[in-house]
Motif scaffolding. Structure first.
Motif, mmCIF file in Angstrom:
data_model
loop_
_atom_site.group_PDB
_atom_site.id
_atom_site.type_symbol
_atom_site.label_atom_id
_atom_site.label_comp_id
_atom_site.label_asym_id
_atom_site.label_seq_id
_atom_site.Cartn_x
_atom_site.Cartn_y
_atom_site.Cartn_z
ATOM 1 N N ALA A 79 40.204 83.217 -3.643
ATOM 2 C CA ALA A 79 40.963 81.974 -3.479
ATOM 3 C C ALA A 79 42.468 82.214 -3.652
ATOM 4 C CB ALA A 79 40.467 80.925 -4.478
ATOM 5 N N VAL A 80 42.848 82.977 -4.667
ATOM 6 C CA VAL A 80 44.266 83.270 -4.901
ATOM 7 C C VAL A 80 44.832 84.105 -3.752
ATOM 8 C CG1 VAL A 80 45.857 84.525 -6.412
ATOM 9 C CG2 VAL A 80 44.100 83.060 -7.408
ATOM 10 N N SER A 81 44.075 85.106 -3.315
ATOM 11 C CA SER A 81 44.527 85.955 -2.207
ATOM 12 C C SER A 81 44.661 85.142 -0.921
ATOM 13 C CB SER A 81 43.534 87.100 -2.012
ATOM 14 O OG SER A 81 43.865 87.848 -0.880
ATOM 15 N N PHE A 82 43.702 84.259 -0.666
ATOM 16 C CA PHE A 82 43.739 83.430 0.540
ATOM 17 C C PHE A 82 44.928 82.471 0.505
ATOM 18 C CE2 PHE A 82 42.235 79.549 2.814
ATOM 19 C CZ PHE A 82 42.316 80.079 4.101
ATOM 20 N N ALA A 83 45.197 81.883 -0.655
ATOM 21 C CA ALA A 83 46.360 80.985 -0.784
ATOM 22 C C ALA A 83 47.652 81.756 -0.520
ATOM 23 C CB ALA A 83 46.381 80.348 -2.171
ATOM 24 N N GLY A 84 47.751 82.966 -1.054
ATOM 25 C CA GLY A 84 48.938 83.782 -0.801
ATOM 26 C C GLY A 84 49.085 84.133 0.669
ATOM 27 N N GLU A 85 47.964 84.462 1.332
ATOM 28 C CA GLU A 85 47.998 84.791 2.764
ATOM 29 C C GLU A 85 48.401 83.569 3.591
ATOM 30 O OE1 GLU A 85 47.648 87.070 6.261
ATOM 31 O OE2 GLU A 85 47.889 87.614 4.164
ATOM 32 N N LEU A 86 47.933 82.377 3.188
ATOM 33 C CA LEU A 86 48.331 81.151 3.894
ATOM 34 C C LEU A 86 49.837 80.934 3.805
ATOM 35 C CD1 LEU A 86 45.632 78.445 3.051
ATOM 36 C CD2 LEU A 86 46.082 79.514 5.246
ATOM 37 N N VAL A 87 50.393 81.124 2.616
ATOM 38 C CA VAL A 87 51.840 80.941 2.438
ATOM 39 C C VAL A 87 52.605 81.979 3.255
ATOM 40 C CG1 VAL A 87 53.716 81.073 0.759
ATOM 41 C CG2 VAL A 87 51.615 79.847 0.186
ATOM 42 N N ARG A 88 52.199 83.255 3.177
ATOM 43 C CA ARG A 88 52.877 84.310 3.903
ATOM 44 C C ARG A 88 52.833 84.072 5.409
ATOM 45 N NH1 ARG A 88 52.264 87.945 7.246
ATOM 46 N NH2 ARG A 88 50.037 87.581 7.428
ATOM 47 N N ALA A 89 51.647 83.743 5.929
ATOM 48 C CA ALA A 89 51.499 83.531 7.368
ATOM 49 C C ALA A 89 52.251 82.286 7.827
ATOM 50 C CB ALA A 89 50.019 83.424 7.729
ATOM 51 N N SER A 90 52.244 81.244 7.025
ATOM 52 C CA SER A 90 52.972 80.016 7.385
ATOM 53 C C SER A 90 54.472 80.278 7.470
ATOM 54 C CB SER A 90 52.702 78.913 6.360
ATOM 55 O OG SER A 90 51.344 78.585 6.342
ATOM 56 N N LEU A 91 55.008 81.023 6.506
ATOM 57 C CA LEU A 91 56.433 81.353 6.535
ATOM 58 C C LEU A 91 56.765 82.237 7.742
ATOM 59 C CD1 LEU A 91 57.079 82.019 2.735
ATOM 60 C CD2 LEU A 91 57.851 80.053 4.088
ATOM 61 N N HIS A 92 55.871 83.165 8.063
ATOM 62 C CA HIS A 92 56.093 84.058 9.201
ATOM 63 C C HIS A 92 56.115 83.264 10.516
ATOM 64 C CE1 HIS A 92 56.077 87.872 11.355
ATOM 65 N NE2 HIS A 92 55.161 87.358 12.163
ATOM 66 N N VAL A 93 55.151 82.363 10.699
ATOM 67 C CA VAL A 93 55.097 81.548 11.920
ATOM 68 C C VAL A 93 56.295 80.601 11.981
ATOM 69 C CG1 VAL A 93 53.772 79.751 13.134
ATOM 70 C CG2 VAL A 93 52.599 81.751 12.199
ATOM 71 N N ALA A 94 56.695 80.039 10.841
ATOM 72 C CA ALA A 94 57.874 79.170 10.817
ATOM 73 C C ALA A 94 59.131 79.948 11.200
ATOM 74 C CB ALA A 94 58.031 78.548 9.432
ATOM 75 N N TRP A 95 59.257 81.193 10.721
ATOM 76 C CA TRP A 95 60.418 82.024 11.059
ATOM 77 C C TRP A 95 60.438 82.319 12.555
ATOM 78 C CZ3 TRP A 95 65.053 83.257 10.198
ATOM 79 C CH2 TRP A 95 65.622 84.433 10.671
ATOM 80 N N ILE A 96 59.275 82.587 13.136
ATOM 81 C CA ILE A 96 59.192 82.817 14.583
ATOM 82 C C ILE A 96 59.624 81.562 15.346
ATOM 83 C CG2 ILE A 96 57.550 83.162 16.492
ATOM 84 C CD1 ILE A 96 56.001 85.019 14.620
ATOM 85 N N ALA A 97 59.207 80.400 14.851
ATOM 86 C CA ALA A 97 59.503 79.149 15.551
ATOM 87 C C ALA A 97 60.987 78.807 15.550
ATOM 88 C CB ALA A 97 58.707 78.007 14.914
ATOM 89 N N VAL A 98 61.709 79.178 14.501
ATOM 90 C CA VAL A 98 63.126 78.784 14.415
ATOM 91 C C VAL A 98 64.088 79.848 14.935
ATOM 92 C CG1 VAL A 98 62.708 77.194 12.504
ATOM 93 C CG2 VAL A 98 63.378 79.550 12.011
ATOM 94 N N ARG A 99 63.595 81.042 15.251
ATOM 95 C CA ARG A 99 64.487 82.088 15.763
ATOM 96 C C ARG A 99 64.863 81.776 17.206
ATOM 97 N NH1 ARG A 99 61.983 87.860 14.520
ATOM 98 N NH2 ARG A 99 63.904 88.555 15.509
ATOM 99 N N PRO A 100 66.130 81.598 17.488
ATOM 100 C CA PRO A 100 66.520 81.256 18.855
ATOM 101 C C PRO A 100 66.318 82.431 19.812
ATOM 102 C CG PRO A 100 68.459 81.484 17.445
ATOM 103 C CD PRO A 100 67.263 81.638 16.568
ATOM 104 N N GLY A 101 65.701 82.138 20.953
ATOM 105 C CA GLY A 101 65.532 83.132 21.999
ATOM 106 C C GLY A 101 64.476 84.184 21.738
ATOM 107 N N PHE A 102 63.775 84.104 20.617
ATOM 108 C CA PHE A 102 62.766 85.120 20.300
ATOM 109 C C PHE A 102 61.439 84.748 20.943
ATOM 110 C CE2 PHE A 102 59.428 86.780 17.412
ATOM 111 C CZ PHE A 102 59.666 88.131 17.624
ATOM 112 N N ARG A 103 60.864 85.686 21.679
ATOM 113 C CA ARG A 103 59.552 85.467 22.306
ATOM 114 C C ARG A 103 58.549 86.437 21.680
ATOM 115 N NH1 ARG A 103 59.486 82.987 27.669
ATOM 116 N NH2 ARG A 103 61.582 82.196 28.054
#
Length: 197
Positions: A79-103
């Motif tokens: 459960a702790v590992s999964f929660a950490g992976e959710l936070v890490r993956a969410s931040l990674h996807v959010a960073w991809i979404a806000v980077r201008p011009g990045f595909r």
């Protein structure tokens, strides 16, 4: 001709096991419904109870028996590992979404699980699907293979890392709820005493 007491006892035990398995499946369906909505409320709980009941009545699941053992410590680690992976993956996807011009480049990887039971396939596929940036495309039940779409692949090392993450999820799930035989399949091979450095 009357059934023997041993036969009646087996029939009663068989019905109890089937009902237990149906209740466990019902609980998982309700939990998944709530997780997919991302909000625990009375309405979502009632909706999950209705949808889960409808799924079990109209689309009966194949019998999935639970031959494992619940290990609370390993379940907490998962459960702790999964929660950490959710936070890490969410931040990674959010960073991809806000980077201008990045595909970002995506890829589909095939991951053959070591424990090929229906329960392990279902649990691992559900957990992987809940992590942002990964999506189950197909499940090959016969070979125990998950086909997973992963986001932001820059090279072979990202494909290897994606496979390793999925196998780590499987290992944590089996440690939490697997049988001793399943646990041996996901454990790394122990180093013989004479080979240790």
């Amino acid at each position: 001709m009357n059934a023997q007491p041993a036969d009646r006892g087996r029939d009663v035990r068989g019905r109890v096991v089937r009902w237990r398995d149906q209740l466990i499946a019902y609980g998982w369906l309700v939990l998944i419904w709530i997780l997919l909505w991302g909000d625990f409320s009375v309405g979502n709980l009632l909706g999950g109870l209705l949808v889960g009941g409808a799924v079990l009545v109209f689309f009966p699941l194949p019998p999935v028996t639970f031959g494992g053992r619940l290990r609370p410590g390993a379940l907490l680690v998962f459960a702790v590992s999964f929660a950490g992976e959710l936070v890490r993956a969410s931040l990674h996807v959010a960073w991809i979404a806000v980077r201008p011009g990045f595909r970002p480049r995506g890829a589909i990887i095939a991951v053959r699980l070591r424990v090929r039971t229906d329960l392990n396939l279902a649990l691992t596929a559900e957990v992987i699907s809940l992590v942002p940036g990964t999506l189950i495309i197909e499940v090959d039940r016969d070979s125990g293979t998950l086909y997973v779409h992963v986001l932001d692949v820059r090279g072979p090392q990202d494909l290897t890392a994606g496979r390793d993450r999925i196998l780590a999820v499987e290992q944590q799930l089996v440690r939490a709820v697997g049988s001793p035989a399943e646990l041996r399949l996901v454990q790394p091979d122990p180093v013989p005493k004479g080979d240790r450095s």
